[in-house]
Design an enzyme around this catalytic site. Structure first.
Site, PDB file in Angstrom:
ATOM      1  N   ARG A 179     -10.522 -40.280  41.281  1.00  0.00           N
ATOM      2  CA  ARG A 179      -9.101 -40.022  40.939  1.00  0.00           C
ATOM      3  C   ARG A 179      -8.942 -39.252  39.620  1.00  0.00           C
ATOM      4  O   ARG A 179      -7.988 -39.448  38.876  1.00  0.00           O
ATOM      5  CB  ARG A 179      -8.283 -41.325  40.840  1.00  0.00           C
ATOM      6  CG  ARG A 179      -8.262 -42.136  42.094  1.00  0.00           C
ATOM      7  CD  ARG A 179      -7.520 -41.448  43.235  1.00  0.00           C
ATOM      8  NE  ARG A 179      -7.677 -42.221  44.440  1.00  0.00           N
ATOM      9  CZ  ARG A 179      -8.673 -42.046  45.322  1.00  0.00           C
ATOM     10  NH1 ARG A 179      -9.567 -41.071  45.156  1.00  0.00           N
ATOM     11  NH2 ARG A 179      -8.764 -42.800  46.386  1.00  0.00           N
ATOM     12  N   SER A 229      -0.895 -46.436  44.830  1.00  0.00           N
ATOM     13  CA  SER A 229      -1.679 -47.353  43.995  1.00  0.00           C
ATOM     14  C   SER A 229      -1.334 -47.143  42.522  1.00  0.00           C
ATOM     15  O   SER A 229      -1.473 -46.034  42.000  1.00  0.00           O
ATOM     16  CB  SER A 229      -3.165 -47.128  44.212  1.00  0.00           C
ATOM     17  OG  SER A 229      -3.483 -47.465  45.533  1.00  0.00           O
ATOM     18  N   GLU A 305      -3.260 -45.609  37.301  1.00  0.00           N
ATOM     19  CA  GLU A 305      -3.569 -44.428  38.131  1.00  0.00           C
ATOM     20  C   GLU A 305      -2.313 -43.552  38.205  1.00  0.00           C
ATOM     21  O   GLU A 305      -2.380 -42.324  38.167  1.00  0.00           O
ATOM     22  CB  GLU A 305      -3.997 -44.873  39.533  1.00  0.00           C
ATOM     23  CG  GLU A 305      -4.415 -43.720  40.428  1.00  0.00           C
ATOM     24  CD  GLU A 305      -5.016 -44.200  41.748  1.00  0.00           C
ATOM     25  OE1 GLU A 305      -5.871 -45.106  41.734  1.00  0.00           O
ATOM     26  OE2 GLU A 305      -4.619 -43.654  42.792  1.00  0.00           O
TER      27      GLU A 305
END
Ligand SMILES: Cc1cc2nc3c(=O)[nH]c(=O)nc-3n(C[C@H](O)[C@H](O)[C@H](O)COP(=O)(O)OP(=O)(O)OC[C@H]3O[C@@H](n4cnc5c(N)ncnc54)[C@H](O)[C@@H]3O)c2cc1C
Length: 317
Positions: A179, A229, A305
């Protein structure tokens, strides 16, 4: 009027533009100016002419951001509209995509052209520009696995290009991790060349995409105002005994927890949701409360995130 001069453009330029409608959470203050370039030349000319002191922020479809309540100073750029959504099949298992294209549209164009290996993109509700910046992924595959090269512009309007980790050639390599990418912060990615793993019957690939989407709808609150998320898993995929953020949040007793109009999704507890009247401050405070509880009870410091951008309301008062 903005406090800085705005160069002439062929696309749209809107002053004091609300940004909440352009984010999945539907929260956040305005941008000093919002620029929707007509095409790459329009973008390049604008960046070259804009005062270098003026900050520039690029947004995709806002599925991985909290825009803070005070909004974003400077110019926000969105690569949206027919031109920026263009996706074309090339020779072999390759595709070219402008970065305003939705991940789903890229997955479906690949499928209808019999290209396998891009189905995972159908599970990510962003643009491929956002997917590049966040190295988005699911079902064991990430953007970096399918990236041949990417092209774009730096803040000063100069062109830049990088190759994907699995490809050779003269371009510098773009480095990706879970990510994350090390691409320059000021890079606006405008075009990608992607490559699947091979070819197959379009019907079979499209049917796999439908199954992936059905699985998502069952396990995630995809119809809510959310940003997916919230926290990265502490361990990247493939780590033995991988710890997942949602399990830690659940174990810390945070499922369903609320701050103002923000709630930890009862369905998937690594998702925060705006139940209707949340502010960005509610969402951020809830996220920080979850981080504190997970640290206190599970001994793990979760990393955001979701990207939090812009100014707090108190900073603009
Ligand atoms: C229901 C739901 C499910 C999700 N599931 C997943 C999942 O399974 N896997 C996953 O990885 N993510 C998932 N996400 C998060 C999100 O969809 C991805 O991170 C997506 O790639 C973000 O794309 P975006 O266009 O919305 O980017 P934005 O949220 O608009 O921006 C994200 C970041 O990308 C940058 N950016 C956007 N466009 C460009 C560009 N052209 N050039 C340079 N930088 C750019 C922005 O500046 C920002 O830093 C989910 C989100 C939701 C709401």
């Amino acid at each position: 009027m903005t406090a800085f001069p705005l160069p002439p453009v062929r696309g749209k330029l809107i002053e004091n533009a609300p940004l909440a409608p352009y984010t999945w959470f539907r929260v956040g203050g305005p941008a000093d100016a919002l620029f929707l370039p007509a095409d790459e030349e329009d973008l390049e000319a604008f960046l070259k002419a804009l005062d270098p002191e003026v900050p520039v922020t690029v947004l995709g479809v806002g599925s991985n951001v909290i825009v803070r309540d005070g909004g974003i100073r400077g110019v926000v750029i969105r690569l949206m509209g027919r031109y920026w959504g263009d996706v074309d099949a090339l020779d072999g298992a390759r595709l070219s995509a402008r970065t305003g294209a939705l991940d789903l549209s890229v997955a479906k164009t690949a499928a209808t052209n019999g290209i396998r290996g891009l189905e995972f993109l159908s599970g990510i509700p962003g643009s491929v520009g956002g997917a590049t910046r966040t190295n988005a992924g699911c079902y064991g595959r990430e953007l970096r696995d399918v990236l041949v090269s990417l092209h774009g512009f730096r803040r000063d309007g100069t062109q830049a290009a990088y190759r994907g980790p699995a490809h050779s050639g003269d371009l510098p390599e773009a480095h990706f991790s879970y990510r994350h990418t090390d691409l320059p912060e000021d890079l606006i990615v405008t075009r990608l060349i992607l490559e699947g793993t091979g070819t197959d019957a379009p019907d079979k690939i499209l049917s796999d995409i439908e199954q992936l989407q059905a699985r998502r709808a069952e396990t995630q609150p995809i119809k809510e105002k959310t940003s997916g998320s919230t926290f990265a898993n502490p361990d990247p995929p493939g780590t033995p005994d991988q710890r997942s953020a949602w399990k830690l949040i659940d174990a810390a007793g945070c499922r369903g927890l609320k701050v103002g109009g923000a709630q930890v999704s009862p369905k998937h507890c690594n998702f925060l949701i705006n139940t209707g009247d949340a502010t960005a401050a509610d969402l951020e405070a809830l996220g920080e409360l979850v981080r504190r509880r997970v640290l206190e009870t599970q001994g793990v410091e979760l990393r955001w995130e979701v990207r939090r951008i812009g100014q707090l309301a108190s900073e603009t008062a």
